[in-house]
Design an enzyme around this catalytic site. Structure first.
Site, mmCIF file in Angstrom:
data_model
loop_
_atom_site.group_PDB
_atom_site.id
_atom_site.type_symbol
_atom_site.label_atom_id
_atom_site.label_comp_id
_atom_site.label_asym_id
_atom_site.label_seq_id
_atom_site.Cartn_x
_atom_site.Cartn_y
_atom_site.Cartn_z
ATOM 1 N N ARG A 69 0.827 -1.116 -0.245
ATOM 2 C CA ARG A 69 -0.407 0.183 0.048
ATOM 3 C C ARG A 69 1.026 1.157 0.012
ATOM 4 O O ARG A 69 0.787 2.389 -1.048
ATOM 5 C CB ARG A 69 -1.069 0.147 1.123
ATOM 6 C CG ARG A 69 -1.400 1.372 1.671
ATOM 7 C CD ARG A 69 -3.114 1.987 2.241
ATOM 8 N NE ARG A 69 -2.865 0.480 2.986
ATOM 9 C CZ ARG A 69 -1.911 0.429 4.868
ATOM 10 N NH1 ARG A 69 -1.506 1.465 4.670
ATOM 11 N NH2 ARG A 69 -2.685 -0.460 5.674
ATOM 12 N N TYR A 118 -16.091 17.073 -15.611
ATOM 13 C CA TYR A 118 -17.305 15.130 -15.780
ATOM 14 C C TYR A 118 -17.947 15.472 -14.618
ATOM 15 O O TYR A 118 -17.957 15.673 -13.914
ATOM 16 C CB TYR A 118 -15.602 15.205 -15.489
ATOM 17 C CG TYR A 118 -15.804 13.212 -15.197
ATOM 18 C CD1 TYR A 118 -16.461 12.578 -16.593
ATOM 19 C CD2 TYR A 118 -16.229 12.887 -14.084
ATOM 20 C CE1 TYR A 118 -16.383 11.183 -16.337
ATOM 21 C CE2 TYR A 118 -16.328 10.977 -14.070
ATOM 22 C CZ TYR A 118 -16.700 10.049 -15.037
ATOM 23 O OH TYR A 118 -16.816 9.139 -15.087
ATOM 24 N N ASP A 133 -7.657 18.880 -14.983
ATOM 25 C CA ASP A 133 -7.535 17.623 -15.236
ATOM 26 C C ASP A 133 -7.691 17.332 -17.020
ATOM 27 O O ASP A 133 -8.378 18.109 -17.482
ATOM 28 C CB ASP A 133 -9.195 17.130 -14.991
ATOM 29 C CG ASP A 133 -9.547 15.362 -15.871
ATOM 30 O OD1 ASP A 133 -9.219 14.894 -16.202
ATOM 31 O OD2 ASP A 133 -10.896 14.959 -15.235
ATOM 32 N N LYS A 193 -8.340 6.087 -19.618
ATOM 33 C CA LYS A 193 -9.098 6.270 -20.545
ATOM 34 C C LYS A 193 -8.019 6.596 -21.504
ATOM 35 O O LYS A 193 -7.514 5.040 -22.025
ATOM 36 C CB LYS A 193 -9.002 7.780 -20.878
ATOM 37 C CG LYS A 193 -10.343 8.061 -19.616
ATOM 38 C CD LYS A 193 -12.001 7.388 -19.966
ATOM 39 C CE LYS A 193 -12.464 7.081 -18.514
ATOM 40 N NZ LYS A 193 -12.914 8.805 -18.218
HETATM 41 C C1 LIG Z 1 -14.048 9.252 -16.482
HETATM 42 C C2 LIG Z 1 -12.519 10.147 -16.011
HETATM 43 C C3 LIG Z 1 -12.928 10.849 -15.022
HETATM 44 C C4 LIG Z 1 -13.002 9.613 -13.933
HETATM 45 O O1 LIG Z 1 -11.623 8.829 -13.704
HETATM 46 P P1 LIG Z 1 -12.315 6.637 -13.392
HETATM 47 O O2 LIG Z 1 -10.944 6.490 -13.734
HETATM 48 O O3 LIG Z 1 -13.311 6.824 -14.065
HETATM 49 O O4 LIG Z 1 -12.754 7.176 -11.917
HETATM 50 C C5 LIG Z 1 -12.554 11.970 -14.461
HETATM 51 N N1 LIG Z 1 -12.714 12.847 -15.475
HETATM 52 C C6 LIG Z 1 -12.384 13.030 -16.963
HETATM 53 C C7 LIG Z 1 -12.532 14.043 -17.753
HETATM 54 C C8 LIG Z 1 -13.096 11.715 -17.133
HETATM 55 O O5 LIG Z 1 -12.900 11.620 -18.699
#
Ligand SMILES: *Cc1c(COP(=O)(O)O)cnc(C)c1O
Length: 385
Positions: free
Chosen positions: A49, A101, A173, A198
């Protein structure tokens, strides 16, 4: 390794040949604990961890790609964003861009508000609209660029200067852009977050997140949270990220090629009201996007006159799979109003421009001609309505 270009760093940083065996791929350390020679005498690893060599290799790699000083990996994008909010104290305040998001809005509104973290959302990502939301308690500016699903662009350098003058950290982000397209830390941001689910992992086969930091002080606090809260990724998922990121540059080039071709095709069709893609000269912030990004990504959205048109289009698609998520090698399509943005109240959704006729496409890396043929036959189904 800063002297090397992006693709070279993606392949080499954190991925030196294994000193023990010479293996050219860093080993996958599937272990929870580590033998100690005497109490407290160990090789730098005590418990997974706290730290794991495969995870550390991935963190070094993504830190180099984002041109940050350090990176801290998490089990999901949401867990990474959650740890970013934990940098604040109760009573402090976040200013966020509009069109965020949906999961991030849910985290802010339905988790952190109850603990005294206030959030305001600017209607646009312009300096005036953002500045208007600042209060004396604001300690964080939270941005997405391009946004989801309308692909709006924020001027990261300008907004970072604005936030720093008001004593607030800037978080970007960078999930939609990827570090191949833009590196917010070099534009003035303090923290970058990713859903590695992604483009970074890129094959729609894992959930993960990461934070990359510019300042060592913030890295220390976030690494404490990573261990204290425990929302860590498995070593295997980190190993998959390391393997996937090696092809990120190539994938982004094909994602962009496909998205641009699809956007151009859609924009010419009489039933299409609007196409949102920063790579189109008609995008209202195309010039800013060109300045700030070196790749416009694979995501675009297209507005049809009604939900009925959008549904006919989605029904007819063959190669584009109807699914949430984006950034994978396979093309996906979704209907934000009923899928990714269903939790946003309709009135707010419409005010933002997320109409019932909006369709979001994540163009994969298939052959461009095949994707265009799929879009053409789906448009024919819309015509027949
Ligand atoms: C998918 C996404 C998230 C969240 O991420 P997870 O891996 O699904 O928890 C946050 N910000 C953006 C822009 C995303 O496309």
């Amino acid at each position: 390794m800063k002297q090397y270009g992006f693709a070279t760093r993606a392949i080499h940083v954190g991925q030196e040949a294994d000193p023990l065996t010479g293996a050219v791929v860093p080993p996958l350390y599937m272990t929870s604990t580590y033998a100690q020679e005497a109490p407290g005498v160990h090789k730098g690893y005590e418990y997974s961890r706290t730290d794991n060599p495969t995870r550390r290799a991935w963190e070094r790699n993504i830190a180099a790609l984002e041109e940050g000083t350090d990176a801290i990996a998490f089990s999901s994008g949401m867990a990474a964003i959650d740890s970013v909010v934990r940098l604040l104290q109760p009573g402090e305040h976040i200013v966020a861009c509009a069109d965020l998001y949906g999961g991030t809005v849910r985290l802010f509104e339905r988790v952190w508000k109850a603990y005294g973290i206030g959030v305001s959302y600017a209607e646009e990502s312009t300096p005036d609209a953002i500045a208007a939301e600042f209060t004396p308690q604001t300690r964080m500016l939270y941005l997405e660029s391009p946004t989801n699903p309308l692909l709006q662009i924020a001027d990261i350098a300008q907004l970072s200067a604005l936030a720093h003058a008001r004593n607030a950290w800037v978080v970007v982000d960078n999930t939609f852009a990827t570090p191949y397209a833009q590196t917010p830390l070099t534009l003035g941001a303090d923290l970058v977050v990713h859903s590695t689910t992604k483009y970074l992992a890129g094959h729609s086969d894992l959930i993960g997140g990461v934070i990359v930091v510019r300042h060592a002080e913030l890295a220390e606090r976030l690494r404490f949270l990573q261990n204290a809260v425990g929302a860590i990724p498995s070593p295997f998922d980190c190993w998959l990220c390391l393997r996937s990121v090696k092809t990120l540059a190539l994938r982004m080039q094909q994602h962009e090629r496909n998205a641009l071709a699809v956007a151009q095709l859609l924009a010419q069709h009489p039933r299409v009201v609007r196409v949102h893609y920063p790579g189109l000269a008609t995008h209202p912030q195309h010039e800013l996007a060109r300045r700030q990004m070196r790749n416009f990504g694979g995501v675009l959205s297209v507005e049809f006159p009604s939900e009925q048109h959008a549904r006919a289009f989605l029904q007819a698609l063959r190669l584009f799979t109807l699914a949430e998520s984006l950034g994978g090698v396979e093309s996906l399509a979704c209907h934000p109003a009923t899928m990714t943005h269903a939790s946003v109240p309709r009135e707010r959704r419409l005010r933002l421009g997320i109409t019932d006729g909006l369709v979001r496409l994540s163009c994969g890396i298939e052959e461009t001609e095949d994707l265009l043929a799929d879009i053409e036959q789906a448009l024919a189904a819309v015509e027949r309505l």
